[in-house]
Scaffold this active site. Sequence first.
Site, mmCIF file in Angstrom:
data_model
loop_
_atom_site.group_PDB
_atom_site.id
_atom_site.type_symbol
_atom_site.label_atom_id
_atom_site.label_comp_id
_atom_site.label_asym_id
_atom_site.label_seq_id
_atom_site.Cartn_x
_atom_site.Cartn_y
_atom_site.Cartn_z
ATOM 1 N N TYR A 143 0.862 -1.181 0.000
ATOM 2 C CA TYR A 143 0.000 0.000 0.000
ATOM 3 C C TYR A 143 0.899 1.231 0.000
ATOM 4 O O TYR A 143 1.870 1.294 0.762
ATOM 5 C CB TYR A 143 -0.892 -0.019 1.251
ATOM 6 C CG TYR A 143 -1.716 1.223 1.457
ATOM 7 C CD1 TYR A 143 -2.833 1.478 0.662
ATOM 8 C CD2 TYR A 143 -1.380 2.154 2.448
ATOM 9 C CE1 TYR A 143 -3.596 2.628 0.853
ATOM 10 C CE2 TYR A 143 -2.130 3.302 2.641
ATOM 11 C CZ TYR A 143 -3.238 3.530 1.840
ATOM 12 O OH TYR A 143 -3.983 4.665 2.026
ATOM 13 N N ASP A 246 9.534 2.555 -0.381
ATOM 14 C CA ASP A 246 8.513 3.255 0.401
ATOM 15 C C ASP A 246 8.724 2.913 1.877
ATOM 16 O O ASP A 246 8.292 1.884 2.371
ATOM 17 C CB ASP A 246 7.115 2.854 -0.074
ATOM 18 C CG ASP A 246 6.035 3.641 0.661
ATOM 19 O OD1 ASP A 246 6.378 4.385 1.597
ATOM 20 O OD2 ASP A 246 4.848 3.490 0.307
ATOM 21 N N LYS A 274 5.061 8.973 8.870
ATOM 22 C CA LYS A 274 4.850 8.275 10.152
ATOM 23 C C LYS A 274 5.920 8.592 11.213
ATOM 24 O O LYS A 274 5.918 9.681 11.763
ATOM 25 C CB LYS A 274 4.726 6.770 9.908
ATOM 26 C CG LYS A 274 3.595 6.474 8.876
ATOM 27 C CD LYS A 274 2.775 5.289 9.171
ATOM 28 C CE LYS A 274 1.790 4.995 8.073
ATOM 29 N NZ LYS A 274 0.452 4.768 8.434
HETATM 30 N N1 PMP Z 1 3.085 4.065 2.185
HETATM 31 C C1 PMP Z 1 3.004 3.125 3.131
HETATM 32 C C2 PMP Z 1 3.976 1.988 3.113
HETATM 33 C C3 PMP Z 1 2.026 3.186 4.118
HETATM 34 O O1 PMP Z 1 1.947 2.228 5.040
HETATM 35 C C4 PMP Z 1 1.137 4.285 4.111
HETATM 36 C C5 PMP Z 1 0.059 4.448 5.174
HETATM 37 N N2 PMP Z 1 -0.243 3.368 5.926
HETATM 38 C C6 PMP Z 1 1.260 5.258 3.114
HETATM 39 C C7 PMP Z 1 2.252 5.121 2.163
HETATM 40 C C8 PMP Z 1 0.354 6.443 3.067
HETATM 41 O O2 PMP Z 1 0.642 7.300 4.123
HETATM 42 P P1 PMP Z 1 -0.422 8.389 4.616
HETATM 43 O O3 PMP Z 1 -1.517 7.614 5.299
HETATM 44 O O4 PMP Z 1 0.360 9.243 5.552
HETATM 45 O O5 PMP Z 1 -0.909 9.120 3.436
#
Ligand code: PMP
Length: 435
Positions: A143, A246, A274
């Site tokens: 994701y 990512d 995060k």
């Molecule tokens: N990339 C990864 C690997 C994630 O786990 C997430 C959110 N769980 C995102 C991107 C998107 O981040 P955000 O919710 O801050 O938009």
Amino acid sequence: MSLTTPKTHALFERAKQVMPYGVTSNFRYWGDETPVITKGEGAYVWDADGNKFIDYRLAFGPIILGHANKQVNDRIIQSISNGTLFAHTHPLEIEVAERIIRMCPGVEKVRFANSGTEATMHALRIARAHTGREKFIKFEGDYHGFHDYVLFSTATTPLGALGSRRSPISAPNTSGIPAAIRDLCINVVYNDSEGLERIVKDKWQDLAAIIVEPIAGNIGSIMPEKGFLELIRKLCDEHGIVMIMDEVKTGFRIAKGGATEYFGVKGDLMTYAKSIANGYPLAAIGGSEKVMGTIEPGRVAQGGTYCGNGVGTAAAAATLEILETTDALEQINQRGARLMQGIGEVLTEAGIEHSLHGVPGMFSFFLDPQEKIRDYRGVLGANLERGERLAAAMRERGVEYEPDAREPWFFSAAHSDQDVDETLNALNDAVKTIK
Ligand code: PMP
């Protein structure tokens, strides 16, 4: 045993009057039992009725130092008394960028954004501008945020929509994604080195990027098998493709330098959010001078009103200072490892088949797996419903983790040995309810 929640319920009823399903992010919707949380401190959260939980969700990961961390909050207060946002660069941006470059192997230049979604969106644009190509590979179950380009075959896609292993279908996760962009996203099965190699050999001329979660943190923290990240690196080098790590979940959590340090494989671009700011909105795109140098005013766009804002960067300045200069991550590793091991022992003793994945800072377990789990298809073979019943029984015992085992348990520097003991005691009791 059940929690008393009249005030929580009343607030949720009010919430439903003004927000679709009573939440502002679909992931927070738990049906009629959707919680409303009023307070967080250290490793704990309290709902509107004063029920206290040891929190292993940590707002989906960011709260690496614990809720309401004083050093972080003090730094923000100090910063915002001089204003929060300017139409110019601020020294905190420079300070945080310098620290990220020092901490994270492979990062030579940094730009800021506000969420993981924005970071991956910018990273993909940079990769496209850099290569002059439009398509990209992602992996099933990975994701990368809420923007249209990446919402295909993520952790909520049903098995039937995925197609065969040899020829995966990129299935949109939501209505509302333009058909025109569907062909741009190519999904490959996570950990399938042979499939990846075959698809890259076939399509490299169209490929701008391969984007990967270095630990598959949206499907229960499945680890990359030996050689998998290295293969992505090699294929990207051979074919002029931009490798995007990512690190939104792994960054500043699994090691000071995230996955690039932990696995010793550098992407051309890394995306962070995060844990970078302990719960305040900040994200970063970092990478090699060469690829980040693609950004150019008037020609290759990256930016936004709130990028590098004073709240997020102050929070990151304090959070990253703590992560870089103290043993916070070692503590997470030690205590989290004891929790992980203890969970495995309790489940084994209870005679419950399970499969435990990840690292102490982010891990998950699946119950009754049908096969060795190494990708999203394996996850869908486990008994997710039984896992949800266990999570509900744990919540009644004051321990909150994500009922859906695809989202990991997160461990913070504020979780104590006593929290670990209490969690394991609760689990010992809760497993009796799912036999
Ligand atoms: N990339 C990864 C690997 C994630 O786990 C997430 C959110 N769980 C995102 C991107 C998107 O981040 P955000 O919710 O801050 O938009």
